[in-house]
Scaffold this active site. Structure first.
Site, PDB file in Angstrom:
ATOM      1  CG  HIS A  10     -11.237 -14.214 -15.457  1.00 51.28           C
ATOM      2  ND1 HIS A  10     -10.502 -13.100 -15.127  1.00 51.28           N
ATOM      3  CD2 HIS A  10     -11.440 -14.136 -16.803  1.00 51.28           C
ATOM      4  CE1 HIS A  10     -10.244 -12.385 -16.201  1.00 51.28           C
ATOM      5  NE2 HIS A  10     -10.818 -12.988 -17.239  1.00 51.28           N
TER       6      HIS A  10
ATOM      7  CD  GLU B  10     -12.275 -13.501 -23.615  1.00 46.34           C
ATOM      8  OE1 GLU B  10     -13.233 -13.889 -24.325  1.00 46.34           O
ATOM      9  OE2 GLU B  10     -12.361 -12.563 -22.796  1.00 46.34           O
TER      10      GLU B  10
END
Length: 283
Positions: free
Chosen positions: A23, A135
């Site tokens: 990201h 994550e």
């Protein structure tokens, strides 16, 4: 010869091309890069992109189009967090959404304080979300997701059907996922890719997930390739890789191989003809 060196062959239909994307810069990265304890701050719950992050998205979008990748990618898979979904729709979404359109936008205007116009879902690959590429789970509020119902309002054309729970049941405030657990989850995610029919897939995910998953898979690589694969990703970095189905997990048959012998006829291999001729002479 060095370990992992040399050339190998594998059937094309047992390979997939994946485009791994970390990201763009999130609000948590700004302070977290200076002080790791900043990731503990509740202020960064489900962190969104910074304005610099959106500039990084714009630049990767230009790259994806200038290289023709946007025409090759059949599916985009995103971790279901604000920063990854903003990156996914910003990079791979369509152009020119208007309120008069009869299709839902991938992202509504100003979603996650983006200061951005709505993003179209036309003329782009489908974007789906999957929990297993999230994550490192637990403790850090930036890695906790919102409810899926909240996301569905902000990202109307993103597919959330693979998410089993509306609320985040995976993230625990007092338990941090171990590196071994994260790497195992990453391997399971890559195995799951073989249940998909798509051959070229973009995956928008996170630094920790990428680093520990790739490090768990690099044992048979040349040392230089290990460095290329396993180094930490920069914000909004894209790496193109091929994954190989060595365990025969996939059941796809080749769509490009051709069986030959149509119509049928005598076709002994030339070496067999030579061998047969030598046998006759020996008699």
């Amino acid at each position: 010869m060095e370990a992992g060196a040399g050339i190998g062959l594998y059937p094309l239909h047992r390979c997939k091309t994946i485009y791994l994307v970390r990201h763009a810069q999130g609000i948590h990265n700004v302070d977290g890069d200076k002080n790791y304890k900043a990731y503990m701050s509740q202020d960064y719950f489900d962190a969104e992109l910074t304005q610099l992050g959106w500039q990084q998205v714009d630049n990767l979008r230009k790259h994806v189009r200038s290289t023709g990748l946007h025409k090759k990618i059949e599916l985009v898979i995103s971790s279901p967090l604000m920063r990854t979904m903003q990156t996914a729709v910003g990079v791979f979404g369509g152009d020119g959404y208007t309120d008069m359109s009869d299709v839902l936008p991938l992202m509504v205007a100003n979603a996650g304080n983006s200061n951005r116009a709505a993003i179209s879902s036309s003329n782009c690959p489908p974007i789906i979300t999957e929990e297993s590429c999230r994550e490192h789970l637990g403790v850090h509020p930036c890695d906790q997701r919102r409810s899926i119902s909240d996301y569905q309002f902000l990202f109307p054309a993103v597919d959330f059907s693979l998410i089993e729970s509306d609320e985040d049941k995976l993230w625990k405030a007092d338990v941090r996922e171990t590196i071994e657990e994260l790497a195992a989850r990453g391997k399971k995610f890559l195995n799951w890719l073989w249940t998909r029919k798509e051959k070229e897939i973009a995956i928008v995910t996170h630094s920790g997930f990428l680093f520990h998953t790739l490090n768990a898979l690099q044992n048979e690589c040349h040392p230089d390739v290990k460095k290329e694969i396993c180094s930490h990703f920069a914000n909004c970095e894209l790496r193109s890789m091929v994954i190989v189905d060595r365990s025969m997990l996939g059941s796809d048959v080749s769509v490009t191989d051709y069986p030959g012998k149509i119509p049928k006829g005598i076709d002994l291999p030339s070496d067999a003809v030579v061998e047969n001729d030598n046998n006759i002479k020996g008699e």
